[in-house]
Motif scaffolding. Structure first.
Motif, PDB file in Angstrom:
ATOM      1  N   THR A  95      -3.338   2.170   8.149  1.00  9.38           N
ATOM      2  CA  THR A  95      -3.945   2.118   6.829  1.00  9.38           C
ATOM      3  C   THR A  95      -3.507   3.321   6.011  1.00  9.38           C
ATOM      4  O   THR A  95      -3.465   4.445   6.521  1.00  9.38           O
ATOM      5  CB  THR A  95      -5.478   2.110   6.940  1.00  9.38           C
ATOM      6  OG1 THR A  95      -5.885   0.955   7.676  1.00  9.38           O
ATOM      7  CG2 THR A  95      -6.130   2.073   5.569  1.00  9.38           C
ATOM      8  N   ARG A  97      -4.751   5.263   2.691  1.00  8.71           N
ATOM      9  CA  ARG A  97      -5.906   5.342   1.796  1.00  8.71           C
ATOM     10  C   ARG A  97      -5.530   6.137   0.550  1.00  8.71           C
ATOM     11  O   ARG A  97      -5.162   7.299   0.653  1.00  8.71           O
ATOM     12  CB  ARG A  97      -7.080   5.999   2.527  1.00  8.71           C
ATOM     13  CG  ARG A  97      -7.494   5.279   3.806  1.00  8.71           C
ATOM     14  CD  ARG A  97      -8.326   6.181   4.703  1.00  8.71           C
ATOM     15  NE  ARG A  97      -7.584   7.378   5.079  1.00  8.71           N
ATOM     16  CZ  ARG A  97      -8.140   8.443   5.665  1.00  8.71           C
ATOM     17  NH1 ARG A  97      -9.426   8.458   5.923  1.00  8.71           N
ATOM     18  NH2 ARG A  97      -7.394   9.494   5.979  1.00  8.71           N
ATOM     19  N   THR A 126      -5.639   0.759   1.106  1.00  7.03           N
ATOM     20  CA  THR A 126      -6.968   0.704   0.503  1.00  7.03           C
ATOM     21  C   THR A 126      -7.007   1.645  -0.695  1.00  7.03           C
ATOM     22  O   THR A 126      -6.485   2.758  -0.641  1.00  7.03           O
ATOM     23  CB  THR A 126      -8.072   1.100   1.496  1.00  7.03           C
ATOM     24  OG1 THR A 126      -7.866   2.450   1.927  1.00  7.03           O
ATOM     25  CG2 THR A 126      -8.053   0.180   2.709  1.00  7.03           C
ATOM     26  N   LYS A 128      -9.316   3.801  -3.224  1.00  2.00           N
ATOM     27  CA  LYS A 128     -10.637   4.416  -3.304  1.00  2.00           C
ATOM     28  C   LYS A 128     -10.817   4.961  -4.718  1.00  2.00           C
ATOM     29  O   LYS A 128     -10.114   5.884  -5.136  1.00  2.00           O
ATOM     30  CB  LYS A 128     -10.767   5.544  -2.276  1.00  2.00           C
ATOM     31  CG  LYS A 128     -10.711   5.060  -0.832  1.00  2.00           C
ATOM     32  CD  LYS A 128     -10.841   6.224   0.136  1.00  2.00           C
ATOM     33  CE  LYS A 128     -10.945   5.714   1.557  1.00  2.00           C
ATOM     34  NZ  LYS A 128     -12.226   5.052   1.821  1.00  2.00           N
ATOM     35  N   ALA A 145      -9.102  10.348   2.201  1.00  3.86           N
ATOM     36  CA  ALA A 145      -7.956   9.750   1.514  1.00  3.86           C
ATOM     37  C   ALA A 145      -6.699  10.452   1.994  1.00  3.86           C
ATOM     38  O   ALA A 145      -6.710  11.650   2.289  1.00  3.86           O
ATOM     39  CB  ALA A 145      -8.095   9.870  -0.002  1.00  3.86           C
TER      40      ALA A 145
END
Length: 301
Positions: A95, A97, A126, A128, A145
Motif C-alpha cells: 500500500t 498512502r 490510498t 488521505k 502517510a
C-alpha cells in the motif's frame, strides 16, 4: 570474516562511541553482559583484541580503532541495502498512502492513484485527506502517510521533496475592494492591504513566503487577522478585513459570492511538491513523482 555477525558489530560500534560497556548496553537496550559477550565473539572471529578494559571504561586497541572507523560504513551500507530490498518488495505488493489537500490535488489525485495501481502489480494506493499543511506534516511524521503533496516551502528540513507542479500566485479580495474588477494586480498596488493569515502554516519563514514579506521594495507586508483555517481566510476577505495570497488552484475553495481572485503578476509562483520522509519506500516514491509529472506536464528546471 564469515563468522562476523552484524549484531556483534553493532554492539562493538556502540561501545566505541560510548567508551563504556554499560553505556553501550543502555543505548542498545541490552545488558552489559550481553554487550561484552558480543564483543568477545567479534574478537574471536577476527583473532584480535579490540578493547582494553579499565576502571574508567574501555579503550580501543589499534585494531579496534580501525574497525570502528570502517565498521560504521559497513553497517550503514547494510541498512541502506535492507531499505532498498524492502522498497522493491513494497513496489511489488503493498500500500502507498498519500496525504493530500483536495484543493491542491483534485486535478490529478484520482487519475494518479489509478495510474500507479495499473503500473505496479498488487499495489493499492490510498488517499488521505488533509485540511492544511500541519495535518499533512502530522500524517507524514506520525507514520500514517508515506508521502504528501505540499506547497513549498515545507518548513521542515528533515523532509525530502520533488517539485511536480508550478502554480501562479493569486490574491483573494472582497468584491467591494477597489481593485476587484482588475484582470491582474501588482504587489505595489496591494502595499497597504492587511494580509489575512490562517493558523495552519508550519513556521514563521513559511508564513512570510505566503504573505510575500518583505515586498520587492523591502517594506514589510501589513499583517491582518489570524484565523483558524483557510476557509476562515476567505470569510474575512469577503467581509473586507484584508486580502489573502494563495496558489491559484485554491480558487475553488472560494464561496460563490463576496470574493474575487486576481492573479498577482509580479509575485513568486508557488511550487507543489511530493514530500516524503526517510521511511518512505523510495522505489514507489520515484514512480509516484514520475507519474505526477506526466499528469501535470511539469518539467523540472
Amino acid at each position: 570474516m564469515n563468522d562476523i555477525e552484524l549484531r556483534h558489530l553493532r554492539s562493538f560500534l556502540a561501545v566505541a562511541r560510548e567508551r563504556s560497556l554499560t553505556g553501550a548496553g543502555a543505548v542498545l537496550h541490552l545488558t552489559q553482559q550481553a554487550v561484552s559477550a558480543h564483543v568477545r565473539h567479534l574478537e574471536r572471529a577476527l583473532g584480535v583484541a579490540l578493547l582494553v578494559r579499565t576502571s574508567r571504561g574501555v579503550l580501543l586497541t589499534a585494531a579496534g580503532e580501525e574497525l570502528a572507523a570502517g565498521g560504521a560504513a559497513v553497517v550503514d551500507d547494510v541498512d541502506r541495502l535492507a531499505e532498498r530490498v524492502r522498497a522493491v518488495a513494497d513496489a511489488q505488493a503493498g500500500t502507498l498512502r498519500l496525504a493530500c489537500c483536495p484543493a491542491a490535488t483534485s486535478l490529478f489525485a484520482f487519475d494518479l492513484a489509478d495510474a500507479l495501481e495499473a503500473s505496479v502489480p498488487g499495489l493499492r494506493v490510498t488517499l488521505k485527506a488533509a485540511r492544511h499543511p500541519r495535518d499533512e506534516l502530522e500524517l507524514l511524521t506520525g507514520g500514517r502517510a508515506d508521502a504528501a503533496f505540499m506547497w513549498l516551502p515545507v518548513g521542515d528540513g528533515s523532509l525530502h521533496h520533488a517539485v511536480v507542479r508550478s502554480d501562479p500566485r493569486a490574491v483573494a479580495v472582497s468584491t467591494r475592494h477597489p481593485l476587484a474588477d482588475r484582470a491582474s494586480v501588482t504587489l505595489a498596488e496591494l502595499a497597504t492591504d492587511p494580509v489575512v493569515r490562517p493558523d495552519v502554516l508550519i513556521s514563521p519563514d513559511v508564513e512570510r513566503f505566503w504573505i510575500v514579506d518583505p515586498r520587492p521594495d523591502g517594506a514589510r507586508a501589513p499583517r491582518g487577522p489570524v484565523v483558524p483555517l483557510v476557509e476562515d481566510c476567505l470569510l474575512e476577505v469577503g467581509r473586507g478585513r484584508g486580502v489573502w495570497f494563495a496558489p491559484q488552484p485554491l480558487e475553488m475553495l472560494a464561496p460563490t459570492g463576496g470574493v474575487r481572485w486576481i492573479p498577482v503578476k509580479d509575485a513568486e509562483r508557488f511550487e507543489l511538491a511530493v514530500v516524503w520522509t526517510d521511511r518512505a519506500p523510495q522505489t514507489l516514491v520515484t514512480r509516484l513523482i514520475a507519474e505526477v509529472r506526466t499528469l501535470t506536464g511539469h518539467v523540472p528546471r
